[in-house]
Design a protein around this motif. Sequence first.
Motif, PDB file in Angstrom:
ATOM      1  N   GLN A   1       1.655   1.698  11.613  1.00 27.59           N
ATOM      2  CA  GLN A   1       1.981   1.149  10.376  1.00 27.59           C
ATOM      3  C   GLN A   1       1.826   2.082   9.086  1.00 27.59           C
ATOM      4  OE1 GLN A   1      -0.858  -2.166  12.080  1.00 27.59           O
ATOM      5  NE2 GLN A   1       0.425  -3.212  10.930  1.00 27.59           N
ATOM      6  N   ALA A   2       1.753   3.303   9.645  1.00 22.02           N
ATOM      7  CA  ALA A   2       1.888   4.238   8.531  1.00 22.02           C
ATOM      8  C   ALA A   2       3.023   4.287   7.572  1.00 22.02           C
ATOM      9  CB  ALA A   2       1.551   5.648   8.774  1.00 22.02           C
ATOM     10  N   LYS A   3       4.135   3.525   7.781  1.00 19.96           N
ATOM     11  CA  LYS A   3       5.296   3.608   7.067  1.00 19.96           C
ATOM     12  C   LYS A   3       5.855   2.226   7.266  1.00 19.96           C
ATOM     13  CE  LYS A   3       8.863   6.058   8.142  1.00 19.96           C
ATOM     14  NZ  LYS A   3       9.595   7.328   8.262  1.00 19.96           N
ATOM     15  N   GLY A   4       6.551   1.661   6.326  1.00 19.83           N
ATOM     16  CA  GLY A   4       7.431   0.591   6.511  1.00 19.83           C
ATOM     17  C   GLY A   4       6.686  -0.896   6.580  1.00 19.83           C
ATOM     18  N   LEU A   5       7.693  -1.818   6.941  1.00 22.96           N
ATOM     19  CA  LEU A   5       7.138  -3.288   6.893  1.00 22.96           C
ATOM     20  C   LEU A   5       6.664  -3.622   8.212  1.00 22.96           C
ATOM     21  CD1 LEU A   5       6.971  -6.012   5.240  1.00 22.96           C
ATOM     22  CD2 LEU A   5       9.424  -6.591   6.074  1.00 22.96           C
ATOM     23  N   SER A   6       5.342  -4.147   8.161  1.00 24.27           N
ATOM     24  CA  SER A   6       4.744  -4.768   9.516  1.00 24.27           C
ATOM     25  C   SER A   6       3.990  -5.939   9.134  1.00 24.27           C
ATOM     26  CB  SER A   6       3.942  -3.515  10.076  1.00 24.27           C
ATOM     27  OG  SER A   6       2.783  -3.397   9.233  1.00 24.27           O
ATOM     28  N   THR A   7       2.978  -6.306   9.886  1.00 27.66           N
ATOM     29  CA  THR A   7       2.173  -7.520   9.511  1.00 27.66           C
ATOM     30  C   THR A   7       0.843  -7.007   9.688  1.00 27.66           C
ATOM     31  OG1 THR A   7       2.244  -8.557  11.574  1.00 27.66           O
ATOM     32  CG2 THR A   7       3.928  -9.401  10.092  1.00 27.66           C
ATOM     33  N   TRP A   8      -0.150  -7.593   8.947  1.00 28.48           N
ATOM     34  CA  TRP A   8      -1.581  -7.296   9.078  1.00 28.48           C
ATOM     35  C   TRP A   8      -2.313  -8.670   9.484  1.00 28.48           C
ATOM     36  CZ3 TRP A   8      -3.893  -3.091  10.143  1.00 28.48           C
ATOM     37  CH2 TRP A   8      -5.157  -2.982  10.166  1.00 28.48           C
ATOM     38  N   THR A   9      -2.867  -8.769  10.506  1.00 24.23           N
ATOM     39  CA  THR A   9      -3.638 -10.010  11.076  1.00 24.23           C
ATOM     40  C   THR A   9      -5.436  -9.653  11.120  1.00 24.23           C
ATOM     41  OG1 THR A   9      -1.892 -10.437  12.260  1.00 24.23           O
ATOM     42  CG2 THR A   9      -4.027 -11.568  12.730  1.00 24.23           C
ATOM     43  N   HIS A  10      -6.008 -10.658  10.596  1.00 28.59           N
ATOM     44  CA  HIS A  10      -7.271 -10.664  10.343  1.00 28.59           C
ATOM     45  C   HIS A  10      -7.760 -12.067  10.487  1.00 28.59           C
ATOM     46  CE1 HIS A  10     -11.502  -9.643   9.409  1.00 28.59           C
ATOM     47  NE2 HIS A  10     -11.407 -10.317   8.348  1.00 28.59           N
TER      48      HIS A  10
ATOM     49  N   GLY B   1       0.846  -1.370  -0.083  1.00 25.96           N
ATOM     50  CA  GLY B   1      -0.139   0.085   0.140  1.00 25.96           C
ATOM     51  C   GLY B   1       0.707   1.126  -0.148  1.00 25.96           C
ATOM     52  N   GLY B   2       0.157   2.241  -0.350  1.00 30.54           N
ATOM     53  CA  GLY B   2       0.761   3.692  -0.354  1.00 30.54           C
ATOM     54  C   GLY B   2       0.055   4.774   0.562  1.00 30.54           C
ATOM     55  N   HIS B   3      -0.137   5.873  -0.100  1.00 27.28           N
ATOM     56  CA  HIS B   3      -1.150   7.181   0.162  1.00 27.28           C
ATOM     57  C   HIS B   3      -0.770   7.933   1.531  1.00 27.28           C
ATOM     58  CE1 HIS B   3      -5.273   8.737   1.001  1.00 27.28           C
ATOM     59  NE2 HIS B   3      -5.076   8.159   2.013  1.00 27.28           N
ATOM     60  N   THR B   4      -0.180   7.178   2.499  1.00 22.56           N
ATOM     61  CA  THR B   4      -0.126   7.904   3.542  1.00 22.56           C
ATOM     62  C   THR B   4       1.185   8.830   3.662  1.00 22.56           C
ATOM     63  OG1 THR B   4       1.676   6.058   4.516  1.00 22.56           O
ATOM     64  CG2 THR B   4      -0.710   5.514   4.718  1.00 22.56           C
TER      65      THR B   4
ATOM     66  N   ALA C   1      -0.451 -11.757   7.367  1.00 20.41           N
ATOM     67  CA  ALA C   1       0.476 -11.619   6.069  1.00 20.41           C
ATOM     68  C   ALA C   1       1.209 -10.243   6.288  1.00 20.41           C
ATOM     69  CB  ALA C   1      -0.422 -11.377   4.722  1.00 20.41           C
ATOM     70  N   PRO C   2       2.512 -10.297   5.632  1.00 23.24           N
ATOM     71  CA  PRO C   2       3.188  -9.012   5.667  1.00 23.24           C
ATOM     72  C   PRO C   2       2.845  -7.884   4.747  1.00 23.24           C
ATOM     73  CG  PRO C   2       4.766 -10.890   4.893  1.00 23.24           C
ATOM     74  CD  PRO C   2       3.288 -11.371   5.054  1.00 23.24           C
ATOM     75  N   LEU C   3       2.757  -6.739   5.483  1.00 26.76           N
ATOM     76  CA  LEU C   3       2.227  -5.522   4.850  1.00 26.76           C
ATOM     77  C   LEU C   3       3.478  -4.354   4.820  1.00 26.76           C
ATOM     78  CD1 LEU C   3      -0.018  -3.485   4.266  1.00 26.76           C
ATOM     79  CD2 LEU C   3      -0.296  -2.779   6.521  1.00 26.76           C
ATOM     80  N   ASN C   4       3.616  -4.083   3.316  1.00 28.49           N
ATOM     81  CA  ASN C   4       4.425  -3.028   3.324  1.00 28.49           C
ATOM     82  C   ASN C   4       3.829  -1.645   2.694  1.00 28.49           C
ATOM     83  OD1 ASN C   4       7.620  -2.433   3.060  1.00 28.49           O
ATOM     84  ND2 ASN C   4       6.667  -1.687   1.211  1.00 28.49           N
ATOM     85  N   VAL C   5       3.778  -0.463   3.759  1.00 33.09           N
ATOM     86  CA  VAL C   5       3.318   0.449   3.300  1.00 33.09           C
ATOM     87  C   VAL C   5       4.317   1.491   2.997  1.00 33.09           C
ATOM     88  CG1 VAL C   5       1.643   2.584   4.232  1.00 33.09           C
ATOM     89  CG2 VAL C   5       1.447   0.206   4.768  1.00 33.09           C
ATOM     90  N   SER C   6       4.383   2.316   1.779  1.00 33.22           N
ATOM     91  CA  SER C   6       5.458   3.202   1.310  1.00 33.22           C
ATOM     92  C   SER C   6       5.187   4.360   1.648  1.00 33.22           C
ATOM     93  CB  SER C   6       5.440   3.029  -0.164  1.00 33.22           C
ATOM     94  OG  SER C   6       6.539   3.956  -0.600  1.00 33.22           O
ATOM     95  N   ALA C   7       6.336   5.073   2.347  1.00 34.23           N
ATOM     96  CA  ALA C   7       6.153   6.426   2.663  1.00 34.23           C
ATOM     97  C   ALA C   7       5.946   7.223   1.131  1.00 34.23           C
ATOM     98  CB  ALA C   7       7.306   6.832   3.500  1.00 34.23           C
ATOM     99  N   GLY C   8       6.389   6.872   0.090  1.00 33.12           N
ATOM    100  CA  GLY C   8       6.359   7.595  -1.152  1.00 33.12           C
ATOM    101  C   GLY C   8       7.594   8.208  -1.315  1.00 33.12           C
ATOM    102  N   CYS C   9       7.505   8.767  -2.408  1.00 31.91           N
ATOM    103  CA  CYS C   9       8.800   9.655  -3.014  1.00 31.91           C
ATOM    104  C   CYS C   9       8.473  11.137  -3.370  1.00 31.91           C
ATOM    105  CB  CYS C   9       9.552   8.856  -3.926  1.00 31.91           C
ATOM    106  SG  CYS C   9       8.546   8.808  -5.448  1.00 31.91           S
ATOM    107  N   GLY C  10       7.323  11.429  -3.053  1.00 26.75           N
ATOM    108  CA  GLY C  10       6.875  12.739  -3.364  1.00 26.75           C
ATOM    109  C   GLY C  10       5.777  13.426  -2.675  1.00 26.75           C
TER     110      GLY C  10
END
Length: 310
Positions: A264-273, A238-241, A278-287
Amino acid sequence: MTSNRSAHPALIALGAVGAAGAAAAVWGIGIERYLFTVREATASALAPGSAPLKVLHISDAHMAPWQHRKQDWLASLAQLQPDLIVNTGDNLGHRDGLEGVRRAFEPFAGIPGVFVHGSNDVSEPSPRNPLRYFSGPSKRHRKAPELDTAAMDSFFTHELGWTDLNNTAARLEVAGNTVDFFGVDDAHRDWDRLEDLPAAIDALGPRPDGASVIGVTHAPYQRVLNDFIDLGADAIFGGHTHGGQVCLPGFGALVANCDIPLKQAKGLSTWTHDHRTAPLNVSAGCGHSIYAPVRFACRPEATLLTLTAR
């Protein structure tokens, strides 16, 4: 006769605060937003026996045509020789942004890739009061001019060879691995159609033994992450944040512009439901939006994420 009087302590404190604020603004506007970095991480996510998969995760370029430093840096990432590009949207940041996007991404032609849209791939950014982000996810208050989304999509699919995952699914062979992908359009604008994904996944046919599953979204809202887990995602991108964009050193993001937990707004974490993780990677973006040209304690980034067998 002369007298020496000490300055009032409150004035000294006020001056110190003002100087610190000015220094932070100079750093965030004039320096840090150009300190592009590659964040490297590893996650066990693929089916047992799978070969490692080197994924370059790019997000939130918010490209304007004059942003040559960002374009050159993105183009240079092709030297990392990733097996797969995952682009989680908001590539455009100006009506002429496709000019810069083409310059930035042309070196990736021929590398397998997948992409979804963010809202700024569809409509121009607009000025906003940044304090409103502290009251919750931003809302759309007026109709902005539309961008040439079709031209961007054509560049991605026909010239780069990437696969459009907006509210659909696809099966690709990547670096010797069979990978099933599914994704949604921008959940921040309620353009996601999660209800369409089961049929799109079924249309791929029976999943081959040893295949892995990757879910892709622009905005990592909890409803999307939960559904992705239910649909069998082995990893989620994911991204956006923007990672908070303006962060507090030692604390991190103050806002995420969606309902994901701030940690979890940035970086590699995990999401459980429902007892599945599963691993969750949220990019801080480049712009950043052209109306908010600042980064503080949150460098612009891309992620080189190596997925390995569980």
